[in-house]
Design a protein around this motif. Structure first.
Motif, short mmCIF file in Angstrom:
data_model
loop_
_atom_site.label_atom_id
_atom_site.label_comp_id
_atom_site.label_asym_id
_atom_site.label_seq_id
_atom_site.Cartn_x
_atom_site.Cartn_y
_atom_site.Cartn_z
N UNK A 1 50.69 44.55 35.88
CA UNK A 1 50.57 44.81 34.44
C UNK A 1 49.42 44.02 33.84
N UNK A 2 49.30 42.75 34.30
CA UNK A 2 48.18 41.93 33.82
C UNK A 2 46.85 42.56 34.20
N UNK A 3 46.76 43.08 35.44
CA UNK A 3 45.53 43.75 35.88
C UNK A 3 45.26 44.98 35.03
N UNK A 4 46.32 45.75 34.73
CA UNK A 4 46.13 46.92 33.88
C UNK A 4 45.63 46.52 32.50
N UNK A 5 46.19 45.42 31.98
CA UNK A 5 45.73 44.95 30.67
C UNK A 5 44.28 44.51 30.71
N UNK A 6 43.92 43.78 31.79
CA UNK A 6 42.53 43.34 31.92
C UNK A 6 41.59 44.53 32.05
N UNK A 7 42.00 45.52 32.84
CA UNK A 7 41.18 46.72 33.00
C UNK A 7 41.05 47.47 31.68
N UNK A 8 42.17 47.51 30.91
CA UNK A 8 42.13 48.18 29.62
C UNK A 8 41.21 47.44 28.65
N UNK A 9 41.32 46.10 28.67
CA UNK A 9 40.44 45.31 27.78
C UNK A 9 38.98 45.46 28.17
N UNK A 10 38.72 45.46 29.50
CA UNK A 10 37.34 45.64 29.95
C UNK A 10 36.82 47.02 29.56
N UNK A 11 37.69 48.03 29.70
CA UNK A 11 37.28 49.38 29.29
C UNK A 11 37.02 49.43 27.79
#
Length: 563
Positions: free
Chosen positions: A168-178
């Motif tokens: 979930x943290x990775x998904x959040x980081x990917x979402x923030x990066x996007x």
């Protein structure tokens, strides 16, 4: 305390409740992974207490149930790392309880360890494994063995939860990066859109100015012809003076349209020369006198005791003072007083414009020079006048400030300009105009313009100055006239169908190395890039329509041609 209704097989299989949410881990906003709970099911309180002591060191919370139905209720409320399930219980035994647990999708894979004190029969063990048991323990339970087996499942669930949390943290980081990349792309797109909008605005203003200047050109030229012809009738003289003022006003409005773009891009260029300040102030007063008289203001003009000389652009400096006077007139109620004064202050000249008008609020004193700011109610225009004042004064090396005691208390705007250094041998300098007389004025002119009204008015003015004028309605015919009998000067419009003015200049320069005429661009396009393009094409001078007679005569003087 009212006991909850017993859980049935149907209610357990069909109902699903979320697990209790653990606290968030500080820093990432996600729930922290805590030691999962263990469900212990046994109808003997002594056995429950013994298991609780054995598992105390794991750090997990033990949830105790004394029957199968009680266990099912607990499983409706939350998830567990492992279930320690007694086999022999009254009512619903351990095997039946396990069967119901396995029917529910949420608990189908929850590890079950059967605990029994009675049967070591292989059939029961096989039955337990068939129901999904992961192990069998026989009473009396060895604490170390129980703890070792339970800890495996506790750690497994902790790691599983940590993997989910990290995912979930990775998904959040990917979402923030996007989102960050999207924001950067949006900023880039908006900046590009703004540049494109500014480019289109500049092109529109240039085109608008060109289209307005073309009809103004024959008007200004015709007014000059009327002035030269002389008019005895006082009424006609007054009308002529009014028309000249309005024509100058229209020309200035067109120039201000382009100044909006020039200011934002820093492209205003000055034509500096040594000038006495008082005559420029009088010109500014003359340009705004109709508005002052219309509003019945009393104008007081206090000149300096002696001549003050500045190095300035005459047109732009008159524009500065005229804008200040116009601003004072608009914001002063009819019948008020406007005072214009000029004085020396050490190495500077101070020009003051004071009024008895509406005044300026203290918080607006520094903002009134910002672009598009209307500092007081009741004003008209785009809020460009004082912005132009500040920009032009600063280009002259000076500064401008506003003073007011507040609304209703009037205001004073003060322009500070550096005085020019005394010129070497200034007392022996030639009289004005002597330098211009050293270059002879053109005798023959070829005028190339596709606008008939401009050709007729301009040729009439040039002929009134004693020049021989041949006219051409397009670039091709203009080249024929130039090559057939080279003139002293060729006045060439830029925007013409077919062969435009740039092409005319290039062909003349490529073909006529010696004896080429002086080429003067006469155009409605007045941006700095337009001037550079004209000079690069081979023109010697660049005049903006409508050309003032003084500027036109200066451009027509024969001198060294381009290149």
């Amino acid at each position: 305390m009212t006991e909850s209704p017993p859980a049935t097989a149907a209610s357990f299989v069909e109902t699903s409740s979320p697990s209790e949410q653990p606290a968030e881990r500080e820093g990432d906003g996600l729930p922290a992974v805590e030691a999962p709970d263990i469900l212990v099911v046994d109808d003997d309180a002594t056995n429950l207490a013994a298991i609780e002591v054995a598992l105390g060191e794991l750090g997990s919370r033990l949830v105790k149930a004394d029957s199968g139905r009680s266990a099912l209720r607990r499983l409706l409320e939350q998830d567990f790392a492992v279930i320690l399930l007694d086999v022999q219980m009254p009512g619903m035994d351990g095997f039946e309880t396990a069967r119901l647990i396995r029917q529910r999708s949420r608990t189908r894979h929850t590890p079950i360890i059967f605990v029994t004190a009675y049967s070591r029969d292989d059939a029961d063990i096989l039955r337990g494994y068939a129901l999904g048991a992961v192990d069998f323990l026989f009473k009396p339970i060895v604490p170390e063995v129980l703890r070792a087996k339970a800890s495996v499942f506790v750690e497994l669930q902790q790691r599983t939860a940590e993997v989910r949390r990290q995912a979930e943290l990775l998904r959040q980081l990917e979402r923030r990066e996007a989102e960050r990349k999207l924001a950067i792309e949006r900023q880039r797109w908006e900046a590009e859109a703004l540049r494109e909008e500014n480019r289109r605005k500049d092109e529109f203003l240039a085109l608008l100015a060109h289209e307005l200047r073309n009809p103004l050109s024959p008007i200004v030229t015709g007014l000059e012809l009327f002035r030269q012809a002389g008019m005895e009738n006082p009424a006609l003289q007054r009308v002529h003076a009014s028309m000249e003022r309005q024509a100058r006003h229209l020309v200035r409005l067109v120039d201000d349209l382009l100044d909006v773009s020039r200011i934002s891009q820093g492209k205003i260029e000055l034509q500096l020369e040594r000038l006495e300040l008082s005559p420029l102030l009088r010109q500014a007063v003359d340009s705004v006198r109709p508005l002052i008289e219309e509003r019945r203001h009393r104008l007081v003009f206090e000149e300096a005791d002696r001549d003050l000389v500045v190095e300035a652009d005459a047109v732009r400096l008159v524009q500065v003072i005229a804008n200040l006077l116009n601003n004072a007139a608009r914001y002063t109620d009819p019948g008020g007083e406007i005072r214009l004064s000029v004085a020396r202050d050490e190495d500077d000249a101070l020009v003051r414009v004071a009024d008895t008008g509406r005044g300026i609020a203290p918080e607006m004193l520094d903002r009134i020079f910002d672009i598009f700011v209307q500092e007081r109610e009741g004003g008209k225009g785009l809020g460009l006048g004082l912005t132009l004042v500040r920009q032009l004064v600063e280009l002259h090396g000076g500064g401008v400030r506003a003073f007011s005691q507040g609304p209703g208390q009037g205001s004073e705007l003060v322009v500070r300009l550096p005085l020019a250094e005394p010129a070497a041998g200034e007392g022996d300098a030639a009289a004005p105009g002597a330098e211009e007389d050293e270059e002879a004025e053109a005798v023959s002119v070829v005028l190339v313009d596709d606008e008939e009204d401009i050709r007729e008015a301009m040729s009439a003015l040039l002929e009134s100055w004693g020049m021989e004028v041949r006219v051409a309605e397009d670039g091709g015919r203009g080249l024929e006239l130039i090559f057939e009998r080279p003139p002293d000067v060729a006045l060439v419009d830029i925007a013409m169908p077919g062969v435009d003015g740039y092409a005319v200049a290039r062909r003349v320069r490529s073909r006529m190395r010696d004896g080429a005429p002086r080429l003067v661009a006469l155009t409605g396009f007045g941006r700095e890039e337009d001037r550079r393009r004209a000079l690069d094409a081979g023109f010697d001078a660049h005049l903006i329509k409508p050309a003032a007679p003084r500027d036109l005569r200066r451009a027509l003087r024969r001198g060294t041609t381009h290149g």
